[in-house]
Each structure stands twice: as structure tokens, then as C-alpha cells.
Motif scaffolding. Sequence first.
Motif, PDB file in Angstrom:
ATOM      1  N   ILE A   1      -6.146  -6.370   8.186  1.00  0.00           N
ATOM      2  CA  ILE A   1      -5.169  -5.282   8.178  1.00  0.00           C
ATOM      3  C   ILE A   1      -5.491  -4.266   9.269  1.00  0.00           C
ATOM      4  CG2 ILE A   1      -4.275  -3.360   6.808  1.00  0.00           C
ATOM      5  CD1 ILE A   1      -4.817  -5.125   4.320  1.00  0.00           C
TER       6      ILE A   1
ATOM      7  N   ASN B   1      -4.029  -2.172  13.236  1.00  0.00           N
ATOM      8  CA  ASN B   1      -3.921  -0.725  13.200  1.00  0.00           C
ATOM      9  C   ASN B   1      -4.594  -0.089  14.409  1.00  0.00           C
ATOM     10  OD1 ASN B   1      -2.854   1.312  11.732  1.00  0.00           O
ATOM     11  ND2 ASN B   1      -4.229   1.109   9.986  1.00  0.00           N
TER      12      ASN B   1
ATOM     13  N   SER C   1      -2.086  -6.384   1.687  1.00  0.00           N
ATOM     14  CA  SER C   1      -2.369  -5.096   1.050  1.00  0.00           C
ATOM     15  C   SER C   1      -2.153  -5.200  -0.456  1.00  0.00           C
ATOM     16  CB  SER C   1      -1.450  -4.001   1.596  1.00  0.00           C
ATOM     17  OG  SER C   1      -1.551  -3.923   2.983  1.00  0.00           O
TER      18      SER C   1
ATOM     19  N   LEU D   1      -2.710  -0.009   3.209  1.00  0.00           N
ATOM     20  CA  LEU D   1      -1.491  -0.059   4.008  1.00  0.00           C
ATOM     21  C   LEU D   1      -1.717   0.610   5.351  1.00  0.00           C
ATOM     22  CD1 LEU D   1       1.548   0.932   1.760  1.00  0.00           C
ATOM     23  CD2 LEU D   1       1.081  -1.276   2.785  1.00  0.00           C
ATOM     24  N   PRO D   2      -1.279  -0.011   6.435  1.00  0.00           N
ATOM     25  CA  PRO D   2      -1.401   0.656   7.719  1.00  0.00           C
ATOM     26  C   PRO D   2      -0.331   1.740   7.831  1.00  0.00           C
ATOM     27  CG  PRO D   2      -0.466  -1.540   8.006  1.00  0.00           C
ATOM     28  CD  PRO D   2      -0.665  -1.335   6.537  1.00  0.00           C
ATOM     29  N   ALA D   3      -0.513   2.826   7.068  1.00  0.00           N
ATOM     30  CA  ALA D   3       0.537   3.830   6.908  1.00  0.00           C
ATOM     31  C   ALA D   3       0.958   4.449   8.230  1.00  0.00           C
ATOM     32  CB  ALA D   3       0.072   4.925   5.953  1.00  0.00           C
ATOM     33  N   ARG D   4       0.009   4.550   9.164  1.00  0.00           N
ATOM     34  CA  ARG D   4       0.371   5.291  10.368  1.00  0.00           C
ATOM     35  C   ARG D   4       1.329   4.531  11.257  1.00  0.00           C
ATOM     36  NH1 ARG D   4      -5.211   5.761  13.604  1.00  0.00           N
ATOM     37  NH2 ARG D   4      -5.214   3.775  14.669  1.00  0.00           N
TER      38      ARG D   4
END
Lengths: 300, 275
Positions: free
Chosen positions: A223, A227, A286, B116-119
Motif C-alpha cells: 500500500i 503512496n 486495506s 488507506l492511502p488517504a492523501r
Amino acid sequence: MKTKVSHILLFVLPALIFYTLFVVYPIGYSFNLSFFSWAGVGEKTFVGFENFKNILFGNFSEEFFNALWHSIYFFIMNSIFELGLAFFIAVALTSKIWGRRFFQTVVYLPNVISMVLVGFIWSMLLNPQWGLINSFLELIGLGNLAQPWLGQKETALTTVVMVNIWRNIGFYILVFMAAILNIPKDLFDAAYIDGAKNRKIITRIIFPLTVPTMQTLAILIFIWSFNIFDVVYALTGVQAGPFRSTDVLGTVFYRTAFGGLGSSRQDYGLGAAIVVIIFILVIPLSMVYANVLDKRSRGL
Amino acid sequence: MLRLNKTAKVTLFIVLIVYFFVVATPFGVLFLNSFKSMREIYLKPFAITESFSLDNYKQAWEKAQLGSAYMNSLIVSITSIGGVLLFSSMLAFMISRYRFKFRRFIYVYIITGLALPARLAVIPIYVTLNQLNLIDTRIGLIMVYIATGTAFATFIIKGFMDSIPIEIEESARMDGATPWIIYWKIALPLTKPALVVVGLVNFVNVWNDFFFPLIILSSRSKETVPLAISVFFGEFSNQWHLIAAALSMSIIPIMLIFFLFSKNFISGITQGAIK
């Protein structure tokens, strides 16, 4: 215990509203936006699957897949070092060795420094003329290996990956240490009584019993690989040079959505479509991760 | 835990010493350079400065506007952590102590946010903040951090509360105490260790974050420390002696906090990933 619905709402709503408004809703809205073309002001134009076509097959695909492979390269290298190397360091740090607590602190130190600042520090150390790395190579007589690590296509990406690992590996070491210290002591005692060698103990006891930890960490590494942004931004800039050789999905996305010189085109819809593709890869994992943690906390 | 013989012990110790140098040297070189002149950096990368002075620090402090950057970082970190701790502990308390519809659903919904890759969803975040007139404000940034900190905080605090016996709270309820009194007077004080851990982990995350300030803030007067440094880095990209001083100043506070609380950090980190 039980209580009135109004009480429940009072306690639950504030966190739920913030989380929904700034975490969940933006993810959903990204899906919606990915079907539009929108410069951020004025009217949105519905374009259907046009953005996705453009990214996967059209004139944007070269840039996208270039960055996607780099993100996958990050994932592979991170897995090897942050799982493999971290495992062995954790084994060392959990055995009876002098200065254990000290090393444990040292190992985690880079992790508390902002990634972008770590990138700046390393861009100093990697300076081709006077940086520590090249000066050190010259000092030990390997001057012919000195090179502009970030300035050439062949080495730039791996250099960025290594800086990223240098900063993050401490986290993985600590998690492995916790997992190893959780193994019942009797198992070790029994194995030693049976005359087992350390290598056997590592392969037959420590390794198998840390596999669940490894699986969880692999999910996180996957994940987090999508990012990545700060380290590339700090070391090779938004353009992810030289010649996009360090480009990752995070930087492509940033250029598409928020511009920056030389971006092929700035469009929120296109940016959202890139993000949606990443979400499709990542969100199922996730959810798996959340379920694993939920089950573990209920002792299942 | 492995038992090692002498040779193994010595070998591993040497490996760990090497590791120590790999971690410490970059910081060491940074501090050394921060006292040098440009010329010394170029000519003598390993040497200690010949004329020690804090001049680099003074110049960097002013040019990078670190005074206001520290102020902004402090305001944003402290307020958002306060928000995260309050709202998440309220939610965690409800989930841990009461039985109601959708309880499990809400919990799993929240902790899905742990990974979660919120950004990446920053475009809608930007658009939403824009509609609320909160772009280029510290409040906007704080709200985003409260939201992104919720999952981890709720997970850790709820886990900790589950391990505290419920009897005191039940008897308080028999005596007619409202949930708010039970939460504020009984549950929250008992949860302090978890709050400390969550607070520290969040503080580091918020203090270090670069991405959200980069997107949300645009005036120099509102920059947080990492953003101020990056702007400075861009403007003075060849003035390495000033960059070194600015970087040193920006990492020293967080290093101090880490050394003071390293135990709490380590427990927070390991609990977050693996229970």
C-alpha cells in the motif's frame, strides 16, 4: 452496557463526521471525478471512460506505465530489504547482546525525521562534487566508483529507493522484534535442550512464527509503495529526473492535478483517474488488513 | 531469543556498530557542515570547521522564516492532536463499552482507514476545503489531520480500553452517572498510557508531514517547518552551508522528543501494526 441513542450519537458522530468528510468521501468523490475533465474552475465536462483510455492506452500511457513500474520496483526492493534485512537485524536485536536498548533506539531514529528532510539531507550527502558518499569512496581507494548517483538514469531510481529504505527500515525492525519477543520462551528452551543449533532455531521456530507478521507487513509495504512522493520530490524534484527515471505514481499524480513546470497537462479528472487506478489496486488490501486486525483484537 | 556464543556475539556486535554508523553519519555530517563556510564544505568534507560561529544558523533562521514556521507547526500539531485524542477516545469509549446497532460496522469502517492511502484523495479534499473557504488556512490543515489521525487513534485506544475492567463504570452507571461523566471521570484517566502513545505518534506524523501543507497552504506566513525548508531549499539551492543549518534546526526538536519518549514511541509503533 446500554444507553440512549442520543448519547451514542454524541460520542460517535464527531470522529465519524471528520473521518467521513476528509477520508472516505474524498475517495468516493475521486471515483466520480475520474469520469470528468475539469481544470478546477468552471464547468466539469463529462467524458466517460476517456481519462482511463488515455492513461491505459492513449498518449498518457507511456508516462503512466513508466511510473507504475517504478512504484512496483519500490515495492519489490522494499520487500527484500524491509522484510529480509529487517528480519535478520531484529533477530540480532532480540538475542542477548550488549547495548540492545541503545541499538533499538538508533534503529528507529531516522523514522522520526520528516521524509522530505531526509531527502534533503541525502541530496547533500550524494552531491557529486563534495558529497559524503563520493568522498568516502575516494578515501577508501574506490574513487573510480564515485559518480553522480542522482544525476544519471542508471543509478537514480535505486538511489532514491535506498534512501527511502534507510529511513523506513527501523519501523519494520521494531515490528519484527515485537513479534519475536512474543514467541513463548519455552519453545527456545526446549529446542536448546534437544541440542538445536541457532540456524535451526531461526529457520524452524523464529521464521515460521513470524510469517503472519511478514504477511501483514507485506500488505503495508504494498500500500505504502503507491503512496511514495516526498522522497522523490526532495531528491529529484517534481519532474522526477533525470528523464523521468525516478517518476512514481505519486509524482505523476501531483503533476497532473497540481501542475508544476512541464507537466503534459493539468486536469483534476485525469489526476483523479490515476488515483482511482491506484485505489483499485490498494483498497481491497486495506480492507483485508482491517479485517485481520479486527479478528486478532477479538482473539480469533 | 537466541543464545549466542562469544564469536557470534562479537560478530553481531560489530554488525550493529556498522549499522549505527550508517544511521549516525548522515546526521553527523549534516551538523558538521552546518558550521562551515561554503568553501570548507567543498574543500574539506570530513573536517571540523576552522572558525566556529553560529552565523549560518542566524542567517538560515531568518531566511527560511523558521520562527513563524515553528509557530505554525506547533499550532497545527497541538490543535489537531487535541482533536484526534478527544474525538477518537469518545468513539473508542462508545465502541468498547456499549452495545448498539452497527457497532462492529462502525469499528471496521473506521479502522479500514489504518492503511488507506488517504492523501491520494487530495483533489476532493482540496475542492471541499475550497468550498468551505479553508484553503490556505491552518484550520483546514488541522481538520484534515484530525480526520486522517482517527483510524490509528481509535484502534489503539479501543484496544487499550478493552483491557480495562468495566466493573467500576458499571457501578457508576447504577449510581446514575451519564455516559459523559463515566467517560470523562473514569474511562479517560485510566486510558492515559494509550493517549500518550497515540499523541506522540500523531505528533510526529503531523509535524513531519509535507504533502498536505504543500497542497493546502500557499502563503509563506502559514508554512509549517518541512514546507518552509523546502521553499528555502529551492531558493538557496546552492547555499549548502545555510541549508545544512536550516535542516539541523528543523530536525533537532523532533530528535529530542524522540530520545525523551523513545519507549512510548516504540510501543505505539509496534501496536499499530501488530496487536
